[in-house]
Scaffold this active site. Structure first.
Site, PDB file in Angstrom:
ATOM      1  N   ASP A 290      71.318  89.744 -38.027  1.00  0.00           N
ATOM      2  CA  ASP A 290      72.959  89.726 -38.020  1.00  0.00           C
ATOM      3  C   ASP A 290      73.420  89.139 -39.282  1.00  0.00           C
ATOM      4  O   ASP A 290      72.808  88.726 -40.114  1.00  0.00           O
ATOM      5  CB  ASP A 290      73.615  89.249 -36.711  1.00  0.00           C
ATOM      6  CG  ASP A 290      73.409  87.894 -36.607  1.00  0.00           C
ATOM      7  OD1 ASP A 290      72.788  87.214 -37.525  1.00  0.00           O
ATOM      8  OD2 ASP A 290      74.147  87.145 -35.633  1.00  0.00           O
ATOM      9  N   ASP A 292      76.230  86.183 -40.148  1.00  0.00           N
ATOM     10  CA  ASP A 292      76.949  85.052 -39.639  1.00  0.00           C
ATOM     11  C   ASP A 292      78.131  84.399 -40.680  1.00  0.00           C
ATOM     12  O   ASP A 292      77.672  84.235 -41.524  1.00  0.00           O
ATOM     13  CB  ASP A 292      76.167  84.021 -39.107  1.00  0.00           C
ATOM     14  CG  ASP A 292      75.156  84.371 -38.097  1.00  0.00           C
ATOM     15  OD1 ASP A 292      75.177  84.695 -36.970  1.00  0.00           O
ATOM     16  OD2 ASP A 292      73.990  84.711 -38.525  1.00  0.00           O
ATOM     17  N   ASP A 385      78.616  88.108 -36.798  1.00  0.00           N
ATOM     18  CA  ASP A 385      79.281  86.682 -35.921  1.00  0.00           C
ATOM     19  C   ASP A 385      80.159  85.895 -36.662  1.00  0.00           C
ATOM     20  O   ASP A 385      79.863  85.853 -37.921  1.00  0.00           O
ATOM     21  CB  ASP A 385      78.245  85.593 -35.328  1.00  0.00           C
ATOM     22  CG  ASP A 385      77.231  86.319 -34.451  1.00  0.00           C
ATOM     23  OD1 ASP A 385      77.743  87.141 -33.707  1.00  0.00           O
ATOM     24  OD2 ASP A 385      76.032  85.698 -34.198  1.00  0.00           O
TER      25      ASP A 385
HETATM   26  N1  CTP Z   1      74.302  79.639 -32.981  1.00  0.00           N
HETATM   27  C1  CTP Z   1      75.099  78.885 -32.327  1.00  0.00           C
HETATM   28  N2  CTP Z   1      75.718  79.570 -31.155  1.00  0.00           N
HETATM   29  C2  CTP Z   1      75.407  80.517 -30.761  1.00  0.00           C
HETATM   30  C3  CTP Z   1      74.686  81.286 -31.692  1.00  0.00           C
HETATM   31  C4  CTP Z   1      74.031  80.970 -32.744  1.00  0.00           C
HETATM   32  O1  CTP Z   1      75.256  77.766 -32.534  1.00  0.00           O
HETATM   33  N3  CTP Z   1      76.071  81.300 -29.611  1.00  0.00           N
HETATM   34  C5  CTP Z   1      73.546  78.954 -34.318  1.00  0.00           C
HETATM   35  C6  CTP Z   1      72.228  79.185 -34.244  1.00  0.00           C
HETATM   36  O2  CTP Z   1      71.731  77.673 -33.910  1.00  0.00           O
HETATM   37  C7  CTP Z   1      71.807  79.365 -35.436  1.00  0.00           C
HETATM   38  C8  CTP Z   1      73.012  79.886 -36.092  1.00  0.00           C
HETATM   39  O3  CTP Z   1      74.004  79.837 -35.296  1.00  0.00           O
HETATM   40  O4  CTP Z   1      71.511  78.126 -36.135  1.00  0.00           O
HETATM   41  C9  CTP Z   1      72.629  81.435 -36.601  1.00  0.00           C
HETATM   42  O5  CTP Z   1      72.068  82.087 -35.167  1.00  0.00           O
HETATM   43  P1  CTP Z   1      71.488  83.581 -35.191  1.00  0.00           P
HETATM   44  O6  CTP Z   1      72.348  84.541 -35.986  1.00  0.00           O
HETATM   45  O7  CTP Z   1      71.154  83.804 -33.946  1.00  0.00           O
HETATM   46  O8  CTP Z   1      69.883  83.285 -36.061  1.00  0.00           O
HETATM   47  P2  CTP Z   1      69.673  83.298 -37.551  1.00  0.00           P
HETATM   48  O9  CTP Z   1      69.049  81.952 -37.785  1.00  0.00           O
HETATM   49  O10 CTP Z   1      70.874  83.723 -38.553  1.00  0.00           O
HETATM   50  O11 CTP Z   1      68.583  84.638 -37.770  1.00  0.00           O
HETATM   51  P3  CTP Z   1      68.760  86.008 -38.027  1.00  0.00           P
HETATM   52  O12 CTP Z   1      68.596  86.227 -39.393  1.00  0.00           O
HETATM   53  O13 CTP Z   1      67.779  86.649 -37.071  1.00  0.00           O
HETATM   54  O14 CTP Z   1      70.117  86.384 -37.823  1.00  0.00           O
HETATM   55 MN    MN Z   2      72.088  85.429 -38.142  1.00  0.00          MN
HETATM   56 MN    MN Z   3      74.260  85.285 -35.384  1.00  0.00          MN
END
Ligand code: CTP
Ligand code: MN
Ligand code: MN
Length: 461
Positions: A290, A292, A385
Site C-alpha cells: 500500500d 502510507d 493509508d
Molecule cells: N501502522 C500502525 N497502525 C496501523 C497500521 C500500520 O501504526 N493500524 C504502522 C506500522 O507499524 C508500520 C507502518 O504503519 O510501521 C506501515 O504499515 P504497513 O503499511 O502495514 O507496512 P509497510 O511497512 O509500509 O509495508 P508495505 O510496503 O507492505 O505496505
Molecule cells: Mn505500507
Molecule cells: Mn499501511
C-alpha cells in the site's frame, strides 16, 4: 467472478528493451503458481532496473526465480524443459532473492540465508494464521537475524552466538542445512489450511479470525465466498471486488503518482499543511502492499477535521473506490502513558482504496497484452493509508508509521526494558522522571532512547 485461475495464454511479455546492466545474471521467472500477470509485472520491474530477464528457459539461464514452489518442484519443471538432468550451476531462488535485488538495485549474492529466511518467514506466517503471535514474532526475529548475517551459513556452529534463534528455528535451519529442505516447512506450505488462510487473509478487510471461521465452514478461496453468498462488510466487498489489483505490488512510480494526488488534495483544502510519505516507501523500498501518508499542519489545531475535507475533494474527482474514516480519539490525559496492547494508535485516519489512472503507455499501446481484465484496464486499485497527526506529535507519528513493524516492536521493547520509557506513535513517557518527553524530530527520540539515529532505510528489519 474473480479471475483467480486465469486462462493460460502464450507469453507475450515485451522483449528486453532497457539497457541491461548485469549481463552475467540471466534470470528466468517461473510462471507456475505465480500467474502471468504477476510474472509480467516482475519482469517489467526487473527490466526497468537493468536486469536481464529472459522469457523462455534455456541453458544460458543462471537464476530461476519462483514463488510458492519447492526446490524439487522447480527442479522437476526445469528437467522437463531441458529433457535432462540440468546442471546444478543454476540458482533456484525464491521471490525474496528477487525483491532484495530490486531493493538493492543490483543482484544480491545468492546465499543460503535466502532459503533459510524464506523457510522461517513461512512458519511465522503460519503462526499468524493460528493467532499465535508469540511464535510468529519468534520466527520473524530469527529470519531477520539471518537476513542481517554478513556471511554464508553452512554449519550450525556458525549460529551458536547469534541472538533470537530459538530451539524450533534452529531445528528447522539444521534440517535445511543437512537435507536442503525442512519437512515441517514443506508440509506447511502444501497444507490446505495454510493455502486457504493465505488466500482468505489476502482479501482486504479479512483478518485471521474471520478467515479461520470461514476455513472451518469449508471455504478455501475468495471465489468460494462468492459462490456461497457469504455476508460481507463494506471493506470485504471492496477487497473481493479489487482482489487482483490489491494483491499486486504497488511500485515506487505508482506511489509517487498517488503522492502528487494527495498533495494536491491537501493543499486545496488546507494550505500550509505538510505531507510525508511513510511506511515501506519511506524506508526506500521499491514496492509495497500500500502507500502510507502522514499529514500535519505547523499551527496545532488547524489539522482538526481535515480528513473529511480531503475525502470530499477526492470523492468529488472520482478518485476513491473505498474509504473508511476514523476520528482522532487520543487524549494524553485520558489515555495515559500505558500503550494499548495491540499498539494501535488513535490518530484521525482513513483506510482507503484509490482509483489510479494508468499512464497511457502502460495500457497496451506498447504491444503488451495480457489475458486478464485488470491488466488491460485504464486504471488500477491501490490501497492508501492517510493519517493526520497534530504537529506536537508529528515526530512520534513519523517514527511509528515508518516501520517496519518488527523494527517498531524492537524499539518499543528497548524503550520499555532498557530505559523504563513508554514509546507510542503519540508520545514518549519517561517513567523515571514521570513526565512526557517533548520533541521536534525523530533524531531527538533516538537520542532520548540512548540510541544512535537509525535512518529509515536501515529500519527494514
Ligand atoms: N501502522 C500502525 N497502525 C496501523 C497500521 C500500520 O501504526 N493500524 C504502522 C506500522 O507499524 C508500520 C507502518 O504503519 O510501521 C506501515 O504499515 P504497513 O503499511 O502495514 O507496512 P509497510 O511497512 O509500509 O509495508 P508495505 O510496503 O507492505 O505496505
Ligand atoms: Mn505500507
Ligand atoms: Mn499501511
Amino acid at each position: 467472478m474473480i479471475p483467480l485461475k486465469r486462462r493460460k495464454v502464450s507469453q507475450t511479455v515485451n522483449q528486453p528493451n532497457q539497457t541491461c546492466k548485469f549481463p552475467h545474471v540471466s534470470i528466468f521467472i517461473l510462471e507456475r503458481k505465480m500467474g502471468s500477470t504477476r510474472r509480467a509485472f516482475l519482469t517489467r520491474l526487473g527490466r526497468s532496473k537493468g536486469f536481464l530477464i529472459t522469457d523462455t528457459y534455456s541453458s544460458s539461464i543462471t537464476h530461476v526465480v519462483s514463488e510458492n514452489n519447492t526446490g524439487d518442484d522447480v527442479q522437476t519443471w526445469i528437467d522437463n524443459q531441458t529433457g535432462q538432468e540440468s546442471s546444478s550451476s543454476v540458482h533456484l531462488l525464491g521471490i525474496i532473492w528477487f525483491t532484495e535485488s530490486m531493493e538493492a538495485g543490483q543482484p544480491v549474492p545468492v546465499e543460503d540465508r535466502h532459503i533459510l529466511k524464506e523457510a522461517l518467514e513461512l512458519l511465522a506466517e503460519n503462526a499468524e494464521y493460528s493467532d499465535n503471535e508469540g511464535r510468529s514474532v519468534a520466527f520473524r526475529r530469527a529470519a531477520s537475524v539471518l537476513k542481517a548475517l554478513p556471511y554464508r551459513v553452512q554449519t550450525m556452529d556458525q549460529l551458536k552466538c547469534l541472538p533470537c534463534l530459538g530451539e524450533h528455528s534452529q531445528r528447522v535451519i539444521k534440517e535445511i542445512l543437512e537435507d536442503g529442505t525442512s519437512s515441517e516447512v514443506e508440509s506447511t506450505r502444501h497444507s490446505e489450511q495454510f493455502q486457504a488462510m493465505k488466500a482468505l487473509t489476502g482479501i482486504f478487510g479479512v483478518g485471521v479470525k474471520t478467515a479461520d471461521r470461514w476455513f472451518r465452514e469449508g471455504l478455501r478461496s475468495p471465489s468460494d465466498l462468492i459462490c456461497t453468498g457469504q455476508q460481507l462488510n463494506r471493506a470485504q466487498q471492496a477487497g473481493l471486488q479489487f482482489y487482483d489489483d490489491l494483491n499486486k505490488h504497488v511500485t515506487k512510480a505508482e506511489a509517487d503518482m498517488i503522492s502528487e494526488i494527495v498533495k494536491e488534495a491537501v493543499s486545496a483544502v488546507l494550505p500550509g499543511a505538510e505531507i510525508q510519505l511513510m511506511g515501506g516507501f519511506r524506508r526506500g523500498k521499491e514496492v509495497g502492499h500500500d502507500v502510507d501518508f502522514l499529514i500535519t499542519h505547523p499551527e496545532e489545531g488547524r489539522e482538526e477535521g481535515l480528513m473529511p475535507k480531503i475525502i470530499n475533494w477526492l470523492e468529488g474527482r472520482n478518485l476513491l473506490l473505498y474509504q473508511k474514516w476514523t476520528r482522532n480519539s487520543y487524549l494524553e490525559k485520558l489515555d495515559g502513558p500505558a500503550r494499548p496492547a495491540n499498539n494501535m494508535d488513535r490518530f484521525e485516519r482513513c483506510f482507503s482504496i484509490f482509483k489510479l489512472d494508468r499512464p497511457a503507455e502502460a495500457t497496451g499501446s506498447e504491444g503488451v497484452r495480457s489475458s486478464d481484465q485488470s491488466e488491460a484496464s485504464s486504471w488500477r486499485a491501490v490501497r492508501v493509508d492517510l493519517v493526520v497527526s497534530p504537529y506536537s506529535q508529528f515526530a512520534f507519528a513519523t517514527l511509528g508509521w515508518t516501520g517496519s513493524k518488527l523494527f517498531e516492536r524492537e524499539l518499543r521493547r528497548w524503550a520499555g526494558q532498557e530505559k523504563r520509557m513508554s514509546l507510542s506513535s503519540h508520545a514518549l513517557y519517561d517513567s523515571n522522571q514521570r513526565c512526557y518527553v517533548r520533541v521536534q524530530s525523530e533524531e531527538e527520540i533516538f537520542a532520548y532512547l540512548g540510541l544512535e539515529f537509525i535512518p529509515p532505510c536501515e529500519r527494514n528489519a
